[in-house]
Motif scaffolding. Structure first.
Motif, PDB file in Angstrom:
ATOM      1  N   GLY A   1       0.760  -1.209  -0.098  1.00  0.00           N
ATOM      2  CA  GLY A   1       0.018  -0.120   0.078  1.00  0.00           C
ATOM      3  C   GLY A   1       0.809   1.193  -0.067  1.00  0.00           C
ATOM      4  O   GLY A   1       2.069   1.146  -0.081  1.00  0.00           O
ATOM      5  N   ALA A   2       0.196   2.581  -0.078  1.00  0.00           N
ATOM      6  CA  ALA A   2       0.895   3.900   0.244  1.00  0.00           C
ATOM      7  C   ALA A   2       1.915   3.944  -1.179  1.00  0.00           C
ATOM      8  O   ALA A   2       3.035   4.124  -0.988  1.00  0.00           O
ATOM      9  CB  ALA A   2       1.537   3.920   1.424  1.00  0.00           C
ATOM     10  N   VAL A   3       1.409   3.667  -2.179  1.00  0.00           N
ATOM     11  CA  VAL A   3       2.215   3.957  -3.369  1.00  0.00           C
ATOM     12  C   VAL A   3       1.953   5.333  -3.892  1.00  0.00           C
ATOM     13  O   VAL A   3       0.758   5.903  -4.358  1.00  0.00           O
ATOM     14  CB  VAL A   3       1.920   2.875  -4.621  1.00  0.00           C
ATOM     15  CG1 VAL A   3       2.743   3.365  -5.925  1.00  0.00           C
ATOM     16  CG2 VAL A   3       2.073   1.644  -4.064  1.00  0.00           C
ATOM     17  N   VAL A   4       3.188   6.143  -4.262  1.00  0.00           N
ATOM     18  CA  VAL A   4       2.876   7.147  -5.002  1.00  0.00           C
ATOM     19  C   VAL A   4       3.771   7.200  -6.400  1.00  0.00           C
ATOM     20  O   VAL A   4       4.824   6.623  -6.336  1.00  0.00           O
ATOM     21  CB  VAL A   4       3.865   8.476  -4.062  1.00  0.00           C
ATOM     22  CG1 VAL A   4       3.957   9.629  -4.944  1.00  0.00           C
ATOM     23  CG2 VAL A   4       2.958   8.481  -2.484  1.00  0.00           C
ATOM     24  N   SER A   5       3.190   7.384  -7.284  1.00  0.00           N
ATOM     25  CA  SER A   5       3.569   7.576  -8.873  1.00  0.00           C
ATOM     26  C   SER A   5       3.890   8.784  -9.152  1.00  0.00           C
ATOM     27  O   SER A   5       3.182   9.832  -8.936  1.00  0.00           O
ATOM     28  CB  SER A   5       2.445   6.788  -9.579  1.00  0.00           C
ATOM     29  OG  SER A   5       2.914   6.920 -10.840  1.00  0.00           O
ATOM     30  N   GLN A   6       5.164   8.989  -9.846  1.00  0.00           N
ATOM     31  CA  GLN A   6       5.651  10.246 -10.321  1.00  0.00           C
ATOM     32  C   GLN A   6       5.772   9.963 -11.656  1.00  0.00           C
ATOM     33  O   GLN A   6       6.677   9.137 -12.053  1.00  0.00           O
ATOM     34  CB  GLN A   6       6.623  10.714  -9.381  1.00  0.00           C
ATOM     35  CG  GLN A   6       7.266  12.035  -9.758  1.00  0.00           C
ATOM     36  CD  GLN A   6       8.393  12.591  -8.646  1.00  0.00           C
ATOM     37  OE1 GLN A   6       8.674  11.998  -7.558  1.00  0.00           O
ATOM     38  NE2 GLN A   6       9.115  13.680  -9.015  1.00  0.00           N
ATOM     39  N   HIS A   7       5.800  10.917 -12.595  1.00  0.00           N
ATOM     40  CA  HIS A   7       5.786  10.774 -13.807  1.00  0.00           C
ATOM     41  C   HIS A   7       5.999  12.282 -14.649  1.00  0.00           C
ATOM     42  O   HIS A   7       5.208  13.270 -14.011  1.00  0.00           O
ATOM     43  CB  HIS A   7       4.427  10.342 -14.648  1.00  0.00           C
ATOM     44  CG  HIS A   7       4.636  10.014 -16.074  1.00  0.00           C
ATOM     45  ND1 HIS A   7       5.230   9.100 -16.506  1.00  0.00           N
ATOM     46  CD2 HIS A   7       4.182  10.894 -16.945  1.00  0.00           C
ATOM     47  CE1 HIS A   7       4.970   9.206 -17.871  1.00  0.00           C
ATOM     48  NE2 HIS A   7       4.314  10.309 -18.228  1.00  0.00           N
ATOM     49  N   PRO A   8       6.856  12.395 -15.447  1.00  0.00           N
ATOM     50  CA  PRO A   8       7.899  11.133 -16.258  1.00  0.00           C
ATOM     51  C   PRO A   8       9.051  11.042 -15.072  1.00  0.00           C
ATOM     52  O   PRO A   8       9.213  11.737 -14.170  1.00  0.00           O
ATOM     53  CB  PRO A   8       8.297  11.880 -17.311  1.00  0.00           C
ATOM     54  CG  PRO A   8       8.480  13.255 -17.159  1.00  0.00           C
ATOM     55  CD  PRO A   8       7.196  13.617 -16.277  1.00  0.00           C
ATOM     56  N   SER A   9       9.618   9.938 -15.533  1.00  0.00           N
ATOM     57  CA  SER A   9      10.919   9.640 -14.660  1.00  0.00           C
ATOM     58  C   SER A   9      12.145  10.295 -14.998  1.00  0.00           C
ATOM     59  O   SER A   9      12.864  10.701 -14.318  1.00  0.00           O
ATOM     60  CB  SER A   9      11.061   8.042 -14.478  1.00  0.00           C
ATOM     61  OG  SER A   9      11.157   7.601 -15.776  1.00  0.00           O
ATOM     62  N   TRP A  10      12.146  10.604 -16.330  1.00  0.00           N
ATOM     63  CA  TRP A  10      13.257  11.390 -16.919  1.00  0.00           C
ATOM     64  C   TRP A  10      12.776  12.170 -17.902  1.00  0.00           C
ATOM     65  O   TRP A  10      11.924  11.759 -18.979  1.00  0.00           O
ATOM     66  CB  TRP A  10      14.348  10.278 -17.493  1.00  0.00           C
ATOM     67  CG  TRP A  10      15.675  11.010 -17.687  1.00  0.00           C
ATOM     68  CD1 TRP A  10      16.295  12.079 -18.043  1.00  0.00           C
ATOM     69  CD2 TRP A  10      16.798  10.132 -17.381  1.00  0.00           C
ATOM     70  NE1 TRP A  10      17.418  12.511 -17.756  1.00  0.00           N
ATOM     71  CE2 TRP A  10      17.963  11.174 -17.650  1.00  0.00           C
ATOM     72  CE3 TRP A  10      17.266   8.861 -17.017  1.00  0.00           C
ATOM     73  CZ2 TRP A  10      19.311  10.715 -17.397  1.00  0.00           C
ATOM     74  CZ3 TRP A  10      18.475   8.635 -16.950  1.00  0.00           C
ATOM     75  CH2 TRP A  10      19.602   9.350 -17.173  1.00  0.00           C
ATOM     76  N   VAL A  11      13.216  13.570 -18.048  1.00  0.00           N
ATOM     77  CA  VAL A  11      12.668  14.315 -19.125  1.00  0.00           C
ATOM     78  C   VAL A  11      13.798  15.158 -19.483  1.00  0.00           C
ATOM     79  O   VAL A  11      14.681  15.886 -18.706  1.00  0.00           O
ATOM     80  CB  VAL A  11      11.718  15.198 -18.786  1.00  0.00           C
ATOM     81  CG1 VAL A  11      11.810  16.099 -17.688  1.00  0.00           C
ATOM     82  CG2 VAL A  11      11.036  15.828 -19.785  1.00  0.00           C
ATOM     83  N   ILE A  12      14.229  15.347 -20.939  1.00  0.00           N
ATOM     84  CA  ILE A  12      15.160  16.135 -21.513  1.00  0.00           C
ATOM     85  C   ILE A  12      14.472  17.263 -22.390  1.00  0.00           C
ATOM     86  O   ILE A  12      13.702  16.669 -23.173  1.00  0.00           O
ATOM     87  CB  ILE A  12      16.197  15.359 -22.281  1.00  0.00           C
ATOM     88  CG1 ILE A  12      17.047  14.259 -21.138  1.00  0.00           C
ATOM     89  CG2 ILE A  12      17.395  16.213 -22.741  1.00  0.00           C
ATOM     90  CD1 ILE A  12      18.025  13.391 -22.067  1.00  0.00           C
ATOM     91  N   CYS A  13      14.790  18.371 -22.243  1.00  0.00           N
ATOM     92  CA  CYS A  13      14.119  19.226 -23.127  1.00  0.00           C
ATOM     93  C   CYS A  13      15.039  20.956 -23.156  1.00  0.00           C
ATOM     94  O   CYS A  13      16.215  20.996 -22.629  1.00  0.00           O
ATOM     95  CB  CYS A  13      12.738  19.966 -22.445  1.00  0.00           C
ATOM     96  SG  CYS A  13      12.895  20.661 -20.868  1.00  0.00           S
ATOM     97  N   LYS A  14      14.673  21.369 -24.003  1.00  0.00           N
ATOM     98  CA  LYS A  14      15.519  22.754 -24.570  1.00  0.00           C
ATOM     99  C   LYS A  14      15.055  23.648 -23.256  1.00  0.00           C
ATOM    100  O   LYS A  14      14.068  23.772 -22.946  1.00  0.00           O
ATOM    101  CB  LYS A  14      15.255  23.174 -25.782  1.00  0.00           C
ATOM    102  CG  LYS A  14      15.466  22.043 -27.172  1.00  0.00           C
ATOM    103  CD  LYS A  14      15.090  22.797 -28.461  1.00  0.00           C
ATOM    104  CE  LYS A  14      15.594  21.468 -29.724  1.00  0.00           C
ATOM    105  NZ  LYS A  14      15.272  22.416 -30.785  1.00  0.00           N
TER     106      LYS A  14
END
Lengths: 113, 116
Positions: free
Chosen positions: B1-14
């Motif tokens: 239980g007690a799951v926290v989902s974070q998205h995205p895990s990796w991002v590269i941008c200008k």
């Protein structure tokens, strides 16, 4: 204000060695104490906790005892494994701190095969 | 239980683009979500605290116009890094918990943001 002090790392051990990571705290009243573990590239996972004096938190072979008299919450494990390599954070939550989680600086552990 | 989902895990941008990071509590409802920033080999730095339906409370030194936080429901909070620049590159971690409580927060897996 509330604060947490951890021993500096990195700590390097051989597999099956005994681990101690020291943690002391400063807080008014009776805070709750926690150990979190962070594996590379990941968020924090709660490892164990203790909410009152003399409580012992334990999980996955790790344990820590809430020592009010020495304001300490040292993390121990009798026999470390390579998979225990991670960063360990001691933390507290207390009324005086407005219930914000106060983290120590973290201690990096390397376990060699 | 007690799951926290974070998205995205990796991002590269200008440089100059805006980036949105989502944080969801999957199997529980928490009154409060916390956003942290972590520099390499350092501890977590609390950026802001947000409660559902109200404005976030930012820590001293954190630019609220740069780091926009929206907390539309008990299970979802978003952090938008506006007009991102290379100095905003970092590891951002969210957590879910409860105000006025000594219960531990539950953390997402973090988002590594790299601005070119």
């Amino acid at each position: 204000g509330n604060s947490v002090t951890q021993m500096e790392g990195p700590v390097t051990l051989s597999e099956e060695a005994f681990l101690t990571i020291n943690c002391t705290y400063t807080a008014t009243g009776y805070p709750s104490l926690f150990w979190y573990v962070q594996y590379p590239g990941e968020g924090l996972q709660l490892l164990l906790k203790a909410t009152k004096a003399d409580d012992k938190g334990s999980n996955k072979g790790f344990e820590a005892t809430y020592r009010k008299e020495t304001t300490s919450f040292h993390l121990e494990k009798g026999s470390v494994q390579v998979s225990d390599s991670a960063v360990y954070f001691c933390a507290l939550i207390g009324v005086a701190g407005g219930f914000k989680t106060i983290f120590g600086a973290g201690t990096r552990l390397f376990v060699k095969a | 239980g007690a799951v926290v989902s974070q998205h995205p895990s990796w991002v590269i941008c200008k440089s100059g683009t805006s980036v949105k990071i989502e944080c969801r509590s999957l199997d529980f409802q928490a009154t409060t979500m916390f956003w942290y920033r972590q520099f390499p080999k350092q501890s977590l730095m609390l950026m802001a605290t947000s409660n559902e339906g109200s404005k976030a409370t930012y820590e001293q030194g954190v630019e609220k116009d740069k780091f926009l936080i929206n907390h539309a429901s008990l299970t979802l909070s978003t952090l938008t890094v506006t007009s991102a620049h290379p100095e905003d590159s970092s590891f951002y971690i969210c957590s879910a918990g409860w105000v006025n409580s000594n219960q531990p927060q539950h953390f997402g897996d973090g988002t590594r943001l790299s601005i070119l």
